[in-house]
Design an enzyme around this catalytic site. Structure first.
Site, short mmCIF file in Angstrom:
data_model
loop_
_atom_site.label_atom_id
_atom_site.label_comp_id
_atom_site.label_asym_id
_atom_site.label_seq_id
_atom_site.Cartn_x
_atom_site.Cartn_y
_atom_site.Cartn_z
N ASP A 32 65.11 36.23 59.51
CA ASP A 32 66.12 35.26 59.87
C ASP A 32 67.35 35.51 58.99
O ASP A 32 67.32 36.31 58.04
CB ASP A 32 65.56 33.82 59.74
CG ASP A 32 66.29 32.86 60.65
OD1 ASP A 32 65.69 31.85 61.05
OD2 ASP A 32 67.47 33.14 60.98
C1 GLC Z 1 69.70 31.15 62.46
C2 GLC Z 1 68.40 30.61 63.02
C3 GLC Z 1 67.72 31.56 63.95
C4 GLC Z 1 68.76 32.40 64.68
C5 GLC Z 1 69.44 33.28 63.65
C6 GLC Z 1 70.54 34.16 64.28
O1 GLC Z 1 69.79 30.79 61.11
O2 GLC Z 1 67.42 30.16 62.09
O3 GLC Z 1 66.93 30.78 64.84
O4 GLC Z 1 68.14 33.19 65.66
O5 GLC Z 1 69.98 32.53 62.59
O6 GLC Z 1 71.58 33.37 64.72
#
Ligand code: GLC
Length: 727
Positions: free
Chosen positions: A261
């Site tokens: 993440d």
């Molecule tokens: C965010 C979220 C995740 C998302 C990622 C990319 O922090 O936790 O669900 O896919 O970043 O945007």
């Protein structure tokens, strides 16, 4: 997972370490911000190969230009992944996942995912960070809006439908995108519903509740997994070798790509498990994380980790190979420009129609004294901060959805009631403290035949970073409700929110309450369709609606206690200052029609391992209205070697019935389905009595119960030779 067609050994030999680490890096471009670090264009890094994957960039003119740099100007010409959070639609937005889950319709779930994939691919996207498969029972947690609710069975069916819709049969199809099951695992169990908080879950809850949806999605070929930001019993998921390398790869033999993440790898330092970026990078790589999303820990930390012997080049190469294989499966080496084309002036009419259908099928009529549907009202007062806010109907994570292309409730009602006088007053803002507008709103209400009161949350009050300690009506909306109610006109309250809102006054002061969730681009028209009776409120709650915040977590799958709650008896499982029963049960939802549900009828009275049970349930529409309802099938293992949940969901079916018509719903259960995890967490099939329950909600007051006897496996008859030997 189809075997790779290409031999990438040459690439790996040819690649410098920086180029390898570039393939393990995914950077956010600057068309959307979904994390703490701002994005960039990354042209230079794409050209020199130190950024091999991007996200948060769409529209073909953007993606094609960046892809051209990667393919035609970089040394090795490896094409880019383009990821994006296409969670519930790309440009045409469908209901938020918690809302769409209320439709209990796998076909609809797949159709909207396929539509979203097609729109996203047209904008050059080839990977979505969806479906989100976090089971959660905590409405304080903002990301409940992105979930399919409280039940692992529903979440698993939802996830498989979404993976099918996003990926189709062949990932190389330029109208499909790679799906990412997230957030692995147990993020929905954050302590006190607080965003990113630590998670403690028993091994049993992990195996029975949080892991199954991921196992199912991966078994169906989901291309990627994203670990959660959170820890699990002290081990941050981004560094959880046992559950990533050990369970996903070795246990489930899954060969997909694990993408961290947003900045989650360097955040291992803040978790307190890494002293610096080098250690954080080594922990994540050795745990099995392939792509470093926006952390740049791999790019800048792994060279030193290699020198210090914390990682091996073989581990790096294995991760690079998985990324290259995903790009190959997407067809990017065959034609890196296959995705991306001219976008239409407006969202296509067929997708807007699908959005309108999905929103009505997801809307849950929570209560209705007969005020709905409205029949040719003379004057309607549409009041509230959400009434004319098209951004609110899009909900959280609205991707490339445009507020200018969304329909507000006010616009929808005006279009649906051309011969009525539809007046509007905001009353109060969503979260503001000002109350100066309440007087004008009340004056409007006094002159109206009926009030449509549009209350709830704007999109930013749920979703990531949207945890609320008091998940009720925000701002001064409760005062607006009380003042409008005092005007004495019938009130239809339309709630827009990413969670169940815990506010008793909404139900005490409204004649009807419709939960619209975040209905999507066509939300205003869809909710107007429901309010005027052109469409059925097809939704049923995929999550228990608490009466008080103090009840959280409250869900139908609780285990029993040795002192079941008993009114007036202090020494039982109850509160002395409030009810133990929820405001509404899982599955609750009204229709304009009325239905009769027959008892479950079993094809057999006993069931042994290897055998199959068929359960049929008759359903009749006993009204003069066409309607939609959902039938749920639960079991209850009454006596077992372990305390088993009070109800376990085994099946559901949403169905539409014409007035006066009836049908028979069929469920099939294999004996294995009634096995459970024994005290060693291995599946066990235990003889004994099991209740089979069917009906419209997880509430024994509306469920019919029959029982079946589980019997031990039938010993195989001795073969004649064996018999003669014995004789
Ligand atoms: C965010 C979220 C995740 C998302 C990622 C990319 O922090 O936790 O669900 O896919 O970043 O945007």
């Amino acid at each position: 997972m189809p075997p790779a067609r290409r031999n990438f050994d040459g690439f790996l030999t040819e690649m410098t370490l920086a180029e390898k680490l570039g393939q393990l890096t995914m950077a956010s471009a600057n068309m959307a911000t979904t994390g703490p670090m701002p994005g960039n264009r990354w042209d230079t890094e794409v050209r020199d190969g130190t950024v091999g994957n991007l996200f948060n960039v769409w529209r073909v003119e953007e993606t094609a230009a960046l892809q051209r740099i990667a393919v035609e100007e970089s040394r090795l010409g490896i094409p880019l992944l383009f990821g994006f959070d296409v969670i519930h639609g790309h440009r045409t937005i469908f209901p938020i996942p918690l809302g769409e889950a209320a439709a209990f319709d796998p076909d609809l779930w797949e159709r909207t995912a396929a539509a979203a994939a097609e729109e996203a691919a047209l904008d050059g996207v080839n990977m979505t960070f969806a479906p989100m498969l976090d089971v959660t029972r905590d409405p304080r947690w903002g990301r409940i809006s992105e979930s399919a609710g409280e039940d692992p069975f529903v979440t698993a069916v939802f996830g498989r439908a979404k993976v099918r819709g996003f990926q189709g049969e062949d990932l190389a199809d330029p109208s499909r995108v790679a799906a990412t099951a997230k957030h692995y695992v147990a993020y929905g169990g954050v302590n006190a519903g607080r965003e990113y908080a630590p998670v403690d879950a028993s091994d049993r809850t992990l195996e029975e509740v949080f892991l199954p949806p991921f196992r199912e999605a991966l078994a169906d070929g989901c291309a990627a997994v994203m670990p959660a930001f959170t820890d699990l019993a002290g081990i941050p998921m981004t560094a959880h070798r046992a559950l990533i390398e050990g369970r996903l790869r070795l246990g489930w033999r899954w060969e997909g790509v694990v993408v961290s993440d947003y900045t989650a790898i360097p955040e291992l330092i803040l978790h307190g498990v890494a002293a610096d970026r080098v250690e954080a990078a080594a922990l994540a790589l050795n745990a099995g994380v392939d792509l470093d999303m926006m952390g740049f820990a791999y790019l800048h930390g792994l060279p030193e980790a290699l020198d210090r012997g914390l990682v091996t080049i073989e581990t790096i190469d294995a991760a690079v190979l998985r990324v290259l294989r995903l790009k190959e499966r997407l067809g990017l080496f065959d034609d890196p420009y296959a995705r991306g084309g001219p976008r239409p002036e407006a969202p296509p009419a067929n997708l807007v129609a699908l959005s309108r259908e999905a929103a009505a099928q997801s809307a849950v009529l929570l209560q209705n004294d007969g005020t709905l549907p409205l029949v040719r009202p003379r004057r309607v007062a549409v009041i509230g901060p959400i009434a004319d806010d098209p951004a609110a109907v899009l909900g959280s994570w609205s991707a490339a959805g445009e507020r200018t292309e969304a329909r507000s409730y006010l616009a929808g009602l005006r279009a649906a009631l051309p011969r009525s006088e539809v007046l509007h007053a905001e009353g109060v803002s969503c979260v503001g403290e000002e109350t100066g507008g309440i007087g004008a709103a009340v004056a409007l209400a006094r002159e109206a035949d009926v009030v449509v009161l549009c209350l709830g949350e704007t999109a930013d009050l749920s979703g990531e970073g949207g945890s609320r300690a008091r998940p009720g009506l925000p701002g001064r909306q409760a005062e607006l409700l009380a003042a409008v109610a005092a005007a004495g006109r019938p009130i239809v309250t339309v709630l827009t929110a990413g969670r169940p809102l815990i506010e008793a006054a909404v139900f005490e002061r409204s004649n009807a309450v419709l939960m619209a969730w975040g209905p999507g681009t066509a939300g205003g028209d869809a909710i107007a369709d429901v309010i005027t009776g052109r469409a059925e409120p097809g939704g049923r709650l995929p999550v228990t609606w608490p009466e008080t915040v103090g009840q959280i977590p409250i869900f139908f799958g609780q285990r029993p206690t040795g002192r079941p709650p008993e009114e007036g008896n202090r020494y039982t499982a109850r509160y002395i200052d409030g009810p133990v029963t929820p405001r509404f049960s899982f599955g609750h939802g009204l229709s304009y029609a009325t239905f009769r549900y027959g008892p479950p009828v079993l094809s057999v009275a006993t069931l042994a391992p290897g055998e199959t049970l068929e359960v049929t349930v008759d359903v009749e529409n006993t009204s003069a209205f066409a309607g939609r309802t959902t039938v749920f099938l639960f079991t209850r293992d009454v006596v077992a070697s372990l305390a088993r949940p009070l109800l376990e969901l085994r099946g559901f079916r949403s169905l539409a019935l014409e007035p006066g018509s009836a049908t028979t719903v069929r469920f099939t259960l294999a004996a294995d389905d009634l096995a459970f995890l024994g005290d060693d967490l291995k599946p066990v099939f235990e003889p004994g009595r099991v209740e089979i329950l069917a009906g419209p909600a997880a509430d024994r007051a509306v469920l019919s119960v029959v029982t079946i006897e589980l019997e031990p496996a039938v010993a195989p008859a001795p073969s004649p030779r064996a018999a003669s030997a014995v004789a």
